[in-house]
Design a protein around this motif. Structure first.
Motif, PDB file in Angstrom:
ATOM      1  N   GLN A 226      37.987 104.215  13.295  1.00 14.07           N
ATOM      2  CA  GLN A 226      39.084 104.989  12.715  1.00 14.07           C
ATOM      3  C   GLN A 226      38.847 106.451  13.078  1.00 14.07           C
ATOM      4  N   ILE A 227      39.949 107.154  13.360  1.00 15.12           N
ATOM      5  CA  ILE A 227      39.795 108.485  13.946  1.00 15.12           C
ATOM      6  C   ILE A 227      40.969 109.371  13.557  1.00 15.12           C
ATOM      7  N   THR A 228      40.705 110.660  13.427  1.00 19.59           N
ATOM      8  CA  THR A 228      41.742 111.666  13.317  1.00 19.59           C
ATOM      9  C   THR A 228      41.153 112.991  13.793  1.00 19.59           C
ATOM     10  N   ALA A 229      42.023 113.972  14.007  1.00 23.55           N
ATOM     11  CA  ALA A 229      41.563 115.288  14.457  1.00 23.55           C
ATOM     12  C   ALA A 229      42.587 116.318  14.046  1.00 23.55           C
ATOM     13  N   ASP A 230      42.119 117.523  13.850  1.00 23.22           N
ATOM     14  CA  ASP A 230      42.976 118.660  13.525  1.00 23.22           C
ATOM     15  C   ASP A 230      42.844 119.641  14.697  1.00 23.22           C
ATOM     16  N   ASN A 231      43.829 119.628  15.623  1.00 20.91           N
ATOM     17  CA  ASN A 231      45.162 119.070  15.442  1.00 20.91           C
ATOM     18  C   ASN A 231      45.443 117.840  16.300  1.00 20.91           C
ATOM     19  N   GLY A 232      44.924 117.765  17.518  1.00 22.40           N
ATOM     20  CA  GLY A 232      45.253 116.646  18.369  1.00 22.40           C
ATOM     21  C   GLY A 232      44.038 116.140  19.109  1.00 22.40           C
ATOM     22  N   TYR A 233      44.077 114.855  19.508  1.00 19.69           N
ATOM     23  CA  TYR A 233      42.932 114.281  20.219  1.00 19.69           C
ATOM     24  C   TYR A 233      43.422 113.228  21.205  1.00 19.69           C
ATOM     25  N   SER A 234      42.558 112.955  22.164  1.00 16.46           N
ATOM     26  CA  SER A 234      42.715 111.799  23.041  1.00 16.46           C
ATOM     27  C   SER A 234      41.365 111.099  23.070  1.00 16.46           C
ATOM     28  N   LEU A 235      41.353 109.796  22.779  1.00 13.88           N
ATOM     29  CA  LEU A 235      40.110 109.025  22.693  1.00 13.88           C
ATOM     30  C   LEU A 235      39.932 108.198  23.963  1.00 13.88           C
ATOM     31  N   LYS A 236      38.746 108.306  24.570  1.00 20.98           N
ATOM     32  CA  LYS A 236      38.406 107.504  25.736  1.00 20.98           C
ATOM     33  C   LYS A 236      37.117 106.733  25.467  1.00 20.98           C
ATOM     34  N   VAL A 237      37.091 105.487  25.933  1.00 27.16           N
ATOM     35  CA  VAL A 237      35.886 104.664  25.858  1.00 27.16           C
ATOM     36  C   VAL A 237      35.601 104.154  27.258  1.00 27.16           C
TER      37      VAL A 237
END
Length: 998
Positions: A226-237
């Motif tokens: 589970q993930i969030t960010a202030d303000n925006g994010y892009s998640l890479k695996v």
């Protein structure tokens, strides 16, 4: 002897060769005992939403407890008189409990004074339990009068308790009792352990990349974060894009299973900061095939950070584990591995037609968690792999114990799109894999359904809406908590106009658009109201991946604060209109498309500074803004050219050479560019679709500044006249006045409603639920009402305000999980008002005694001067409410539209007359009489034909000069809603409505 009893006794080391070896169970049987005596009773705390029942499992009765809340406890209990001494407890537990402790025993002893003492507590692990024995020894003290024995748990979950037993004596336990075929999944975290991370030395860095490598020594079977960010994010695996988002308040659950591998795995969070605080947080687990957690993934100080392109070595900083400032408590999601369970499919429906029932039938197997049937989702995918909605409802799922079968039935909507689909059954902790290769469904079409075409809102003032489903007052229903039941309830209001929303996050980086949620909302509406007409609310704020792909197109303020897209971004405009057109094109190929009336664009943040407004006093200095401002200056022949940022634009405004002129030019540019955006979107939409669909925008607030000069100037509202003159709009939406929502005050429009009507644009007045339900949902305007009666009165005032102008009311439920307009008492109230409103006629423009509030917003750019302050702005925002207390009908008009229709009004009030152009003043003198000398910061001017012009800075003076004689004695107490054939008076307690039928 049953298998379960044998299991218990073996675990305790008791011989099982003869019946005589079995000890006596001192507890009553699990049954609904009707005779007096010792028997099981139920107990729960008020905060626990709990259900109690008994079920047969393996031929034996079991106590069942279900809790559907994160707080509180629920227990089956029995009172016993036990002699002092040692006893042994034993029970078999099954189920799933999401708490730090699992289900089990809780035993208290009571002395002669009723004082309780805990003498025994044994629990199973939390998480998934297939068969787990909970056993232990306890001692009943010498002073015990009675013993309360309980089986239950705390927090969310479901548990079955089989063969609960208390035995006299301390029976020998040879080892930790684990039953045959027991599968115990290690419980995942039940709260946040991860930390909010950001850059230590450069808190204003616009972007940061956080990363860490995890080594998995086993083949992963499941990975969830589970993930969030202030303000925006892009998640890479492992180099693959997984997820992106721009809303820190929304914690997203992401399945990363397919990206993981045995060995080294690299996780990267690429995030950027918009304004204020910044940070990212992620937490999750990786499981192996046996359900054991082999790695916990969480952001903490073991991660690495870099600022791309800076070439600098930076240090990471932890802001702590939630709850911490400024984010405080953020949602925590359930993360459990989804097991694939293969079930024998006894029958599956291969072909159905619209309106038929899709049926699946499975043979139950022992490992299937029956307790989780309620969580099962039936999901369809079309040939392109897009998730699709085929029904307005959730599937009906039932389990037949007698024949060990599971039945799944889904009513297919008659408005579902004929096609061939693949279906899947997805659960929270399991997925059903059918023991069949056929997971496809061919949906056939019924003969065309006869329905009236979707209709548009009128472009003329009216209180009778001619809709496809019949006549009703002009109102529409919009909710953030859509459900088939809420939409069905709404049909009883008599209304047939609806709005459904599509957030920008449904646009993905690969060009796909997930329309399944929007389509299901449309199916829900059409099932209850087949002749409904639906407007699509489409948010064109950019999603997270867009901001990372086009970083130079984002808003950058003079203080290096970042927001979403720059309002000058050409890429954003083109991407957004393509997004809108793709949605329309997709829906036109589906049966639900026949219900589409039009589109409402929302989300101009970057945006919020240019259209909706913020009290920040900052302005866009991004590359697109600098380029657009330079082009505008050359076109206007501004010399010398102003470069951004500029000291003249810093707030609070300072004196300086040509500073007032620089500010005036800049705010005219902001207003014109904002208006040009609206015109561009509307023109491009009309170019593509013509008049087949209505087109509108959210463009409120030009007449409301929240008592803030910064908001008035920096928000781009000054361009409202340009919007009305040039944009081919059909509808324009605004809230009711924020600053006037308190119960003792009135409600007024935030835009010049009558000018919009003069241009053939239908205004929508938003009946915003945010402040109408409870004080905990109040916004900056404060709380308003706390009861159903007050809510109905507030709603009635808004309806009467709209009826006086002949415009639309939006019933807008804005609080997630709370739809105050859906309950039946409110539905009944709205239905009654619907019948009343259709009897009312709007006030004709220029009717007898009408007063016109005339605004010249573009001239307000001259207010960018130290001569103006928030006190002046506050008085302007109070003017609408003041005029509504005069006993007169009030027309809200721009000065351009007033000049074209000046002969209609004998009573005119103009705010900020001193900033009017010389040509405006000359026109006023032709219509009335010679004006007095006006100062730059004069607040109000009242003009009455045949009377002396009044210039003043006090709203009470305006009221005294314009109120009807019979109203002057009320001391501005009553609010008047005056239409063509009705008058309604609000005295702060009740509404008095009089209709003139002549």
């Amino acid at each position: 002897m049953s298998r379960i009893i044998r299991l218990i006794l073996l675990a305790m080391g008791i011989a099982v060769s003869g019946i005589a070896a079995e000890p006596e169970n001192l507890l009553p049987p699990v049954s609904k005992q009707k005779e007096p005596g010792e028997h099981w009773i139920i107990a729960r705390t008020q905060s626990a939403r709990a259900k109690f029942s008994t079920e047969e499992i393996d031929g034996k009765s079991a106590l069942k407890v279900e809790i559907d809340s994160d707080s509180g406890y629920a227990f089956w209990r029995v009172m016993k008189k036990l002699e002092p001494g040692v006893y042994t407890s034993s029970v078999i537990c099954r189920g799933r409990v999401e708490h730090k402790t699992g289900p089990g025993w809780e035993i208290y002893s009571f002395d002669k004074d009723g004082k309780a003492k805990m003498i025994h507590m044994r629990t199973a692990p939390s998480g998934q339990l297939d068969t787990t024995i909970v056993t232990g020894k306890f001692t009943v003290p010498a002073d015990s009068v009675s013993v309360r024995i309980g089986l239950g748990f705390s927090g969310r979950g479901v548990a079955w308790f089989l063969n609960p037993a208390i035995y006299k004596g301390g029976l020998s336990i040879l080892k930790e009792p684990v039953a045959e075929n027991t599968v115990t999944v290690e419980p995942p975290a039940t709260s946040w352990m991860a930390e909010w991370l950001w850059v230590k030395e450069q808190k204003d860095a616009p972007r940061a990349i956080f990363s860490r490598e995890y080594v998995l020594n086993e083949e992963p079977s499941c990975g969830m974060v589970q993930i969030t960010a202030d303000n925006g994010y892009s998640l890479k695996v492992n180099g693959k894009d997984v997820d992106a988002d721009m809303d820190w308040k929304t914690v997203r659950k992401v399945d990363i299973t397919s990206m993981l591998k045995k060995g080294v795995n690299r996780i990267v969070i690429d995030m950027f900061k918009i304004d204020g605080f910044a940070g990212c947080i992620m937490q999750g687990h990786v499981w192996n095939r046996e359900g054991k957690i082999i790695e916990t993934l969480k952001t903490d100080m073991s991660w690495s950070v870099e600022i791309p392109g800076s070439g600098q070595t930076v240090t990471m900083e932890s802001q702590g584990v939630p709850p911490v400032q400024p984010w405080r408590n953020i949602p925590f999601l359930r993360l459990l591995p989804a097991k694939n369970i293969i079930l024998q499919a006894l029958s599956t429906t291969d072909t159905v037609r619209q309106g038929d029932i899709f049926v699946l039938n499975f043979k139950y197997q022992e490992e299937f968690p029956i307790s989780e049937l309620k969580d099962l989702k039936l999901v369809f995918y079309d040939n392109a792999g897009n998730r699709s909605a085929l029904s307005a409802f959730d599937p009906v799922i039932r389990y037949e114990e007698r024949i060990k079968q599971i039945f799944i039935e889904l009513p297919i909507s008659r408005f579902a799109a004929p096609d061939t689909y693949e279906w899947k059954l997805e659960g929270v902790t399991f997925n059903i894999i059918p023991h069949t290769r056929n997971v496809s469904l061919k949906l056939g079409a019924l003969p065309s359904f006869e329905r009236n075409p979707a209709v548009h809102f009128s472009k003329k003032p009216t209180n009778i809406m001619k809709s496809a489903g019949g006549d009703h007052a002009p109102f529409t229903y919009s909710t953030v908590t859509p459900s088939a039941q809420n939409y069905f309830n709404w049909t009883h209001t008599g209304g047939h106009m609806y709005e459904v929303a599509l957030a920008s996050g449904y646009r993905t980086a690969d060009g796909r658009i997930d329309l399944s949620a929007m389509e299901q909302n449309m199916l829900q509406i059409l099932e209850g109201d087949p002749h409904a007409s639906i407007y699509l609310k489409i948010n064109i704020n950019v999603p997270g991946w867009w901001g990372l792909r086009y970083p130079d197109e984002l808003f950058v303020s003079n203080r290096n604060r970042r927001a979403l897209q720059s309002f000058c971004s050409e890429i954003w405009r083109q991407n957004s209109i393509d997004f809108v057109n793709d949605i329309i094109k997709s829906l036109e190929n589906r049966p639900v498309g026949v219900s589409v009336s039009g589109v409402l664009l929302m989300g101009f943040r970057g945006g919020e500074f240019q259209l909706w407004g913020e009290n920040v006093g900052e302005y866009d200095c991004s590359a697109p803004a600098q380029k657009a401002f330079s082009t505008w200056q050359r076109k206007k022949q501004v010399s010398p050219e102003i470069e951004l940022p500029h000291p003249a634009l810093e707030y609070p405004f300072q004196e300086g050479e040509n500073y007032d002129l620089i500010r005036k030019n800049f705010f005219q540019f902001v207003a014109e560019r904002s208006a040009d955006n609206i015109t561009w979107f509307a023109s491009e939409f009309k170019k593509q679709h013509g008049d087949k669909y209505s087109f509108g925008v959210y463009y409120g607030y030009p007449m409301e500044h929240s008592a803030s000069l910064k908001r008035m100037l920096f928000s781009g509202h000054l361009g409202i006249q340009k919007v009305l003159n040039e944009a081919p709009l059909d509808i324009i939406s605004c809230p009711a006045s924020y600053s006037l929502r308190r119960l003792n005050l009135s409600h007024a429009y935030m835009n010049p409603v009558d000018s919009a009507l003069l241009h053939g644009i239908m205004p929508i007045l938003e009946n915003d639920i945010r402040n109408y339900a409870t004080k905990f949902f109040g916004d900056s305007s404060g709380t308003t009402v706390f009861s159903l009666r007050d809510s109905q009165l507030t709603s009635s005032k808004l309806n009467l305000l709209a009826a006086a102008h002949g415009t639309v009311v939006r019933y807008y439920a804005i609080i997630e999980g709370m739809d105050f307009f859906a309950p039946l008492p409110m539905i009944k109230s709205i239905a009654q008002e619907n019948r009343l409103l259709m009897k009312l006629k709007p006030a004709p423009l220029g009717m007898k005694d009408q007063v016109a509030m005339v605004i010249d917003t573009m001239s307000w750019a001259s207010c960018a001067s130290p001569a103006f302050n928030d006190q002046i702005t506050r008085k302007i925002s109070e003017l609408r409410d003041t005029l509504m207390r005069t006993g007169r009908s009030v027309a809200f008009i721009t000065i351009d539209d007033w000049e074209k229709n000046a002969e209609r009004w004998e009573n005119v009030v103009i705010p900020l007359p001193g900033v009017l152009s010389q040509s405006r003043k000359e026109f006023l003198e032709k219509t009335f009489e010679k004006l007095p000398t006006l100062k730059l910061n004069d607040v109000f001017m009242v003009l009455r034909k045949g009377e002396k012009t009044l210039v003043c800075d006090d709203t009470k003076e305006v009221w005294q000069a314009t109120a009807l004689p019979q109203v002057l004695s009320s001391e501005m107490k009553n609010v008047w809603y005056v239409g063509g054939n009705f008058t309604a008076i609000w005295d702060g307690n009740k509404l008095d409505i009089k209709i003139n039928d002549k």
